[in-house]
Design an enzyme around this catalytic site. Structure first.
Site, PDB file in Angstrom:
ATOM      1  CG  HIS A   1     -12.653 -61.742 -35.148  1.00  0.00           C
ATOM      2  ND1 HIS A   1     -13.734 -62.043 -34.353  1.00  0.00           N
ATOM      3  CD2 HIS A   1     -12.389 -62.856 -35.868  1.00  0.00           C
ATOM      4  CE1 HIS A   1     -14.105 -63.296 -34.578  1.00  0.00           C
ATOM      5  NE2 HIS A   1     -13.307 -63.801 -35.494  1.00  0.00           N
TER       6      HIS A   1
ATOM      7  CB  CYS B   1     -16.387 -60.948 -31.997  1.00  0.00           C
ATOM      8  SG  CYS B   1     -16.369 -61.821 -30.437  1.00  0.00           S
TER       9      CYS B   1
ATOM     10  CG  ASP C   1     -13.901 -59.709 -27.457  1.00  0.00           C
ATOM     11  OD1 ASP C   1     -15.098 -59.975 -27.637  1.00  0.00           O
ATOM     12  OD2 ASP C   1     -12.972 -60.260 -28.072  1.00  0.00           O
TER      13      ASP C   1
HETATM   14 CA    CA Z   1     -17.118 -60.295 -28.507  1.00  0.00          CA
END
Ligand code: CA
Length: 459
Positions: A135, A77, A37
């Site tokens: 997410h 993201c 990430d």
């Molecule tokens: Ca990210």
């Protein structure tokens, strides 16, 4: 007397049957997707990183292929993960913004009208697990355990604190101030539990345990580390590896990447121990480029996370399939996170819905050298909130926004996007704009207001 045409048909059927039997004789490959990430393009050894050794992540590239032009479908993201996990441009189904953490909002991630990789693989016998950052929706209809994953160990929101003593809330709904959702306890399936280790190590433990558990059936492991996303937190055992990095931000970032690298090593060692190397496809990539705030490095790419420049969308990208992809392959044509779903679908017999074809391709024939054509004649990006579009065709990249000066770059000669060539290439720009106009026709608007639409505003 048998007619010649009948005989030919019979022979053809026999050949097809034998080929089918051979394909069936090969067990479907396992799939492991290791997603980091906010890791910078330059922050892996296989892309030249010097100050943060990543020997285990590098093993994937050394024993398989390093893709120098590996892309994700968006520069932050949530939308990037939606594209990866479905194998379809997220613009097709409206996952255009980071999902809110408010669980009462429907469609705040990948809608149930789409299938993700786990949902593709379940019908063909795979055991599936998601670890780490989800997410992709907090609504009860969008959580991993109802979206094709047999097992989940992680958190639902867009980031998290790393030290166990800081995880004090049971649920997202308990958040009272901004960023409280980074403090929720880790979920095992749907149940909050108390954890005891640095979060990256918890996720690595869970990954190794799952491989042991699932070793006798084909499996899919989605190992989505939230490192090295902020907050920058690392324990001494990793910080102490970097006495020569004086910038405190870079030092902690390095420690976080190093912890991930240890975990990748443990996953690869487990595969080797169980003699699963030849039957497991391993992808490694970051979900977007490094931001300008966490000590990451995207050199030689321009800018960072959130931008349409290469530093936002081109990521560290490596694939290993021992025995199928030659070790040490360096592949320079553009490939995409969209290709992960298409690759595993092709080799597992999974059947994507006919009315929702995948946007990626099986990468294996390209990476093994048998297909010399181009996997993606064009790749596209849409920045919906900015009404900005990007297309890459060959080495040419156009960044287009109505009313603003076009930006045209030759990435083959100008990887850093320093020279805007728009003045001498009007015809080329017109042609690329036409491609964008055609591509965007079936695309839809956002299904939800995004992360800032809850009671707390995003910074
Ligand atoms: Ca990210």
């Amino acid at each position: 007397m048998i007619r010649l045409s009948t005989l030919r048909l019979s022979v053809a059927c026999l050949v097809i049957t034998l080929c089918t039997l051979k394909a069936l004789a090969d067990p479907p490959p396992n799939l492991i997707v290791i997603l980091t990430d906010d890791q910078g393009y330059a922050d892996v050894g296989f892309n030249g990183c010097k100050d943060i050794p990543t020997p285990n992540i590098d093993r994937i590239a050394q024993q398989g292929a390093r893709c120098t032009n590996g892309y994700v479908t968006f520069a932050v993201c949530g939308p990037s993960r939606a594209g990866l996990i479905t194998g379809r441009y997220q613009d097709r189904f409206g996952a255009l913004r980071n999902p809110t953490v408010d669980p009462s909002v429907p469609n705040n991630g990948v809608p149930t009208s789409e299938k993700n990789i786990a949902e593709l693989l379940k019908p063909v016998g795979y055991t599936t697990m998601a670890i780490g950052k989800w997410h992709l929706g907090t609504h009860p209809d969008l959580r991993p355990t109802v979206r094709g994953f047999d097992h989940f160990f992680g958190f639902l929101s867009g980031g998290h604190r790393y030290f166990p003593e800081e995880l004090t809330l049971d649920r997202e709904e308990d958040s009272k101030t901004q960023w409280d959702w980074y403090k929720t306890k880790i979920l095992r399936n749907d149940k909050p539990i108390v954890t005891h280790k640095y979060l990256t190590d918890e996720f690595s433990d869970a990954a190794v345990d799952f491989i042991e558990l699932a070793k006798n059936k084909p499996f899919f492991l989605y190992l989505a580390y939230n490192a090295p996303h902020a907050p920058l937190q690392a324990p001494p055992q990793y910080l102490n590896r970097f006495p020569n990095i004086t910038n405190p931000k870079r030092k902690t970032y390095a420690a976080m990447v190093s912890a991930v690298d240890d975990g990748v090593g443990r996953v690869l060692d487990k595969l080797h121990e169980l003699k699963l190397d030849d039957n497991t496809i391993v992808f490694f990539l970051s979900d977007n480029g490094g931001p300008d705030s966490n000590g990451s490095n995207n050199w030689p790419l321009r800018r960072h996370k959130g931008t349409p420049f290469e530093g936002g969308i081109r990521v560290p990208f490596a694939v290993r399939w021992t025995g199928k992809i030659p070790a040490g392959t360096v592949y320079d044509k553009p490939v995409s996170s969209l290709d992960i779903a298409a690759t595993i679908a092709h080799h597992s017999g999974a059947k994507p819905a006919q009315d929702k074809p995948l946007d990626g391709v099986d990468l294996v024939p390209f990476l093994d050298g048998s297909d010399k054509t181009t996997p993606h004649p064009q790749l596209y990006w849409r920045f919906y909130n900015k009404e900005l579009y990007v297309v890459r065709e060959g080495d040419t990249k156009l960044i287009y926004k109505d009313g603003e000066t076009d930006q045209l770059y030759d990435l083959g000669k100008d990887i850093g996007e320093k020279s805007n060539l728009y003045q001498d290439h009007a015809d080329e720009i017109t042609a690329l704009r036409s491609l964008i106009d055609e591509w965007k026709k079936p695309m839809v608007g956002p299904l939800s207001g995004g992360i800032s639409s809850w009671k707390f505003k995003e910074d």
